[in-house]
Design a protein around this motif. Structure first.
Motif, PDB file in Angstrom:
ATOM      1  N   ILE A 138      19.824  49.770  34.772  1.00 12.55           N
ATOM      2  CA  ILE A 138      20.325  51.092  34.435  1.00 12.55           C
ATOM      3  C   ILE A 138      21.040  51.719  35.629  1.00 12.55           C
ATOM      4  CG2 ILE A 138      18.714  51.564  32.559  1.00 12.55           C
ATOM      5  CD1 ILE A 138      16.910  53.023  34.502  1.00 12.55           C
ATOM      6  N   ALA A 139      22.076  52.486  35.311  1.00 13.82           N
ATOM      7  CA  ALA A 139      22.839  53.206  36.324  1.00 13.82           C
ATOM      8  C   ALA A 139      22.919  54.667  35.926  1.00 13.82           C
ATOM      9  CB  ALA A 139      24.242  52.612  36.451  1.00 13.82           C
ATOM     10  N   GLY A 140      22.745  55.540  36.896  1.00 14.10           N
ATOM     11  CA  GLY A 140      22.806  56.974  36.649  1.00 14.10           C
ATOM     12  C   GLY A 140      22.512  57.721  37.931  1.00 14.10           C
ATOM     13  N   ASP A 145      27.484  47.458  42.118  1.00 12.89           N
ATOM     14  CA  ASP A 145      27.887  48.476  41.157  1.00 12.89           C
ATOM     15  C   ASP A 145      27.791  47.874  39.760  1.00 12.89           C
ATOM     16  OD1 ASP A 145      28.708  51.021  40.547  1.00 12.89           O
ATOM     17  OD2 ASP A 145      30.834  50.526  40.626  1.00 12.89           O
ATOM     18  N   LEU A 146      27.286  48.609  38.814  1.00 12.39           N
ATOM     19  CA  LEU A 146      27.146  48.125  37.440  1.00 12.39           C
ATOM     20  C   LEU A 146      28.425  48.426  36.678  1.00 12.39           C
ATOM     21  CD1 LEU A 146      25.244  46.906  35.292  1.00 12.39           C
ATOM     22  CD2 LEU A 146      24.543  49.232  34.771  1.00 12.39           C
ATOM     23  N   MET A 175      27.179  55.318  42.170  1.00 14.85           N
ATOM     24  CA  MET A 175      26.091  55.631  41.252  1.00 14.85           C
ATOM     25  C   MET A 175      24.968  54.609  41.463  1.00 14.85           C
ATOM     26  SD  MET A 175      26.281  55.942  37.076  1.00 14.85           S
ATOM     27  CE  MET A 175      27.489  57.246  37.175  1.00 14.85           C
ATOM     28  N   PRO A 176      23.751  55.069  41.700  1.00 12.71           N
ATOM     29  CA  PRO A 176      22.625  54.159  41.925  1.00 12.71           C
ATOM     30  C   PRO A 176      22.344  53.278  40.700  1.00 12.71           C
ATOM     31  CG  PRO A 176      22.025  56.414  42.505  1.00 12.71           C
ATOM     32  CD  PRO A 176      23.352  56.471  41.823  1.00 12.71           C
ATOM     33  N   LEU A 228      22.498  57.383  30.589  1.00 14.49           N
ATOM     34  CA  LEU A 228      22.512  56.214  31.469  1.00 14.49           C
ATOM     35  C   LEU A 228      23.459  55.138  30.948  1.00 14.49           C
ATOM     36  CD1 LEU A 228      18.675  55.938  32.098  1.00 14.49           C
ATOM     37  CD2 LEU A 228      20.405  56.750  33.710  1.00 14.49           C
ATOM     38  N   LYS A 229      23.902  54.287  31.847  1.00 13.77           N
ATOM     39  CA  LYS A 229      24.712  53.115  31.514  1.00 13.77           C
ATOM     40  C   LYS A 229      23.864  51.888  31.822  1.00 13.77           C
ATOM     41  CE  LYS A 229      28.428  55.745  31.183  1.00 13.77           C
ATOM     42  NZ  LYS A 229      28.353  56.636  30.092  1.00 13.77           N
ATOM     43  N   GLY A 230      24.147  50.764  31.131  1.00 17.67           N
ATOM     44  CA  GLY A 230      23.442  49.529  31.442  1.00 17.67           C
ATOM     45  C   GLY A 230      23.029  48.764  30.209  1.00 17.67           C
TER      46      GLY A 230
END
Length: 90
Positions: free
Chosen positions: A46-48, A80-81, A1-2, A30-32
């Motif tokens: 942010i990751a998504g 990776d987050l 995941m970017p 989103l995650k982060g």
């Protein structure tokens, strides 16, 4: 995941920008995290999916009514987050 890091500058502290940003990020799935920087401005990691990230970048320019965003600088991160949700950091 970017994963990307955004540095958002302008009138973005003391106007509810972090809370607004977190709400937008959660709506997009989103995650982060988002946090104020001691030098002024706001940082978000942010990751998504690519489309989720692009939409959040677009929304980042808006902010809440009292905000005045002058710049949104993005940096793609290789790592990776490790986040399960989206948080506001103090």
């Amino acid at each position: 995941m970017p994963v990307i890091k955004l540095n958002i500058s302008g009138q973005v502290q003391g106007v509810g920008y972090r809370y607004w940003f977190a709400e937008q990020a959660q709506q997009l799935g989103l995650k982060g995290y988002v946090k104020n920087l001691s030098i002024g401005g706001v940082e978000a990691v942010i990751a998504g999916t690519d489309s989720q990230l692009q939409e959040m970048i677009t929304r980042s320019w808006q902010g809440p009514a009292c905000a005045n965003v002058q710049a949104v600088i993005q940096e793609h991160l290789e790592s990776d987050l490790d986040a399960q949700d989206f948080r506001i950091l103090r």
